[in-house]
Write an enzyme that holds these catalytic residues in place. Structure first.
Site, PDB file in Angstrom:
ATOM      1  N   ARG A   1      32.235 -29.571  -2.506  1.00 19.04           N
ATOM      2  CA  ARG A   1      33.528 -29.901  -3.109  1.00 19.04           C
ATOM      3  C   ARG A   1      34.207 -31.084  -2.434  1.00 19.04           C
ATOM      4  NH1 ARG A   1      35.877 -24.134  -2.619  1.00 19.04           N
ATOM      5  NH2 ARG A   1      35.097 -24.710  -0.606  1.00 19.04           N
TER       6      ARG A   1
ATOM      7  N   GLU B   1      37.010 -19.893   9.495  1.00 20.20           N
ATOM      8  CA  GLU B   1      37.667 -18.631   9.165  1.00 20.20           C
ATOM      9  C   GLU B   1      36.673 -17.463   9.241  1.00 20.20           C
ATOM     10  OE1 GLU B   1      39.441 -21.659   6.248  1.00 20.20           O
ATOM     11  OE2 GLU B   1      37.793 -21.532   7.626  1.00 20.20           O
TER      12      GLU B   1
END
Length: 181
Positions: free
Chosen positions: A68, A105
Site C-alpha cells: 500500500r 504493533e
C-alpha cells in the site's frame, strides 16, 4: 484543500473491525486504490501539499513493507518530477544496505535502504499509507539520518491519532491527509 476532494478520498476508506486481531479497527484503502478518480484525487491532494510546503525536494522515500505505501510514493514522485527511493524488508534490496530492527504493533521487523540511495544533504519526504504507533516511520527516519539525508517531512494518507505515533517523530515535521481517533 477542497473539502469536497478530501471527502471523495475519505469515502473510499473502509473499516474492518477485529482485523488483523480482536480489538483492532483496520482502515482499508483498497477501495481507494481501485477507484481511478479517487486515487487520482489522493495523489492530487498529496502533490498540492508537497509543492506548497517544499519548493526544493530531491526524493520521495516510500516504505515498501507492504504494497500500500509503495503504491502511493512512485506516482507522487512522478508528478513532482523527482525520483523515488524504496525502503524494504531486510534481504529484498541488492548491494550494500543500511538496516535497522524495530518494533511493530504485532511483533518485530527489519527495514533497509541501499547505502547509496541518497547523498548527504539531499532533501526527502517519507511517504506511507498509514501511521499507527510510529515504529516503522521512526525506523525509516533513523535510516535516512544515517545516510545524512535532510528529512523535510513524514507524510501519510491516514493517521490513527489515538495511537500517538506522530509524537514519536519528535522534531520531524509530520502531515496526515486523513485522521481517525
Amino acid at each position: 484543500m477542497s473539502e469536497q476532494r478530501l471527502r471523495a478520498v475519505r469515502e473510499r476508506v473502509r473499516s474492518f473491525p477485529d482485523f488483523p486481531e480482536p480489538g483492532v479497527l483496520f482502515r482499508d484503502i483498497s477501495p481507494l486504490l481501485k477507484d481511478p478518480v479517487a486515487f487520482r484525487t489522493l495523489i492530487d491532494l498529496l502533490e498540492d501539499h508537497v509543492r506548497a510546503a517544499f519548493p526544493k525536494i530531491d526524493f520521495i522515500v516510500g516504505e515498501c513493507l507492504d504494497s500500500r505505501g509503495f503504491l502511493i510514493g512512485p506516482p507522487l514522485a512522478q508528478r513532482l518530477g523527482i525520483g523515488f527511493v524504496p525502503l524494504r524488508k531486510k534481504g529484498k534490496l541488492p548491494g550494500a544496505t543500511e538496516s535497522i530492527s524495530y518494533s511493530l504493533e504485532y511483533g518485530k521487523a527489519e527495514l533497509e535502504i541501499q547505502s547509496d540511495a541518497v547523498e548527504p544533504g539531499q532533501k526527502v519526504v517519507i511517504v506511507d499509507d498509514l501511521l499507527a504507533t510510529g515504529g516503522t516511520m521512526c525506523a525509516a527516519c533513523e535510516l535516512l539520518k544515517r545516510l545524512k539525508a535532510e528529512i523535510l517531512e513524514c507524510l501519510v494518507v491516514i493517521e490513527l491519532k489515538a495511537l500517538k505515533g506522530s509524537e514519536k517523530l519528535n522534531s520531524i515535521p509530520f502531515y496526515s491527509l486523513l485522521q481517525y481517533d
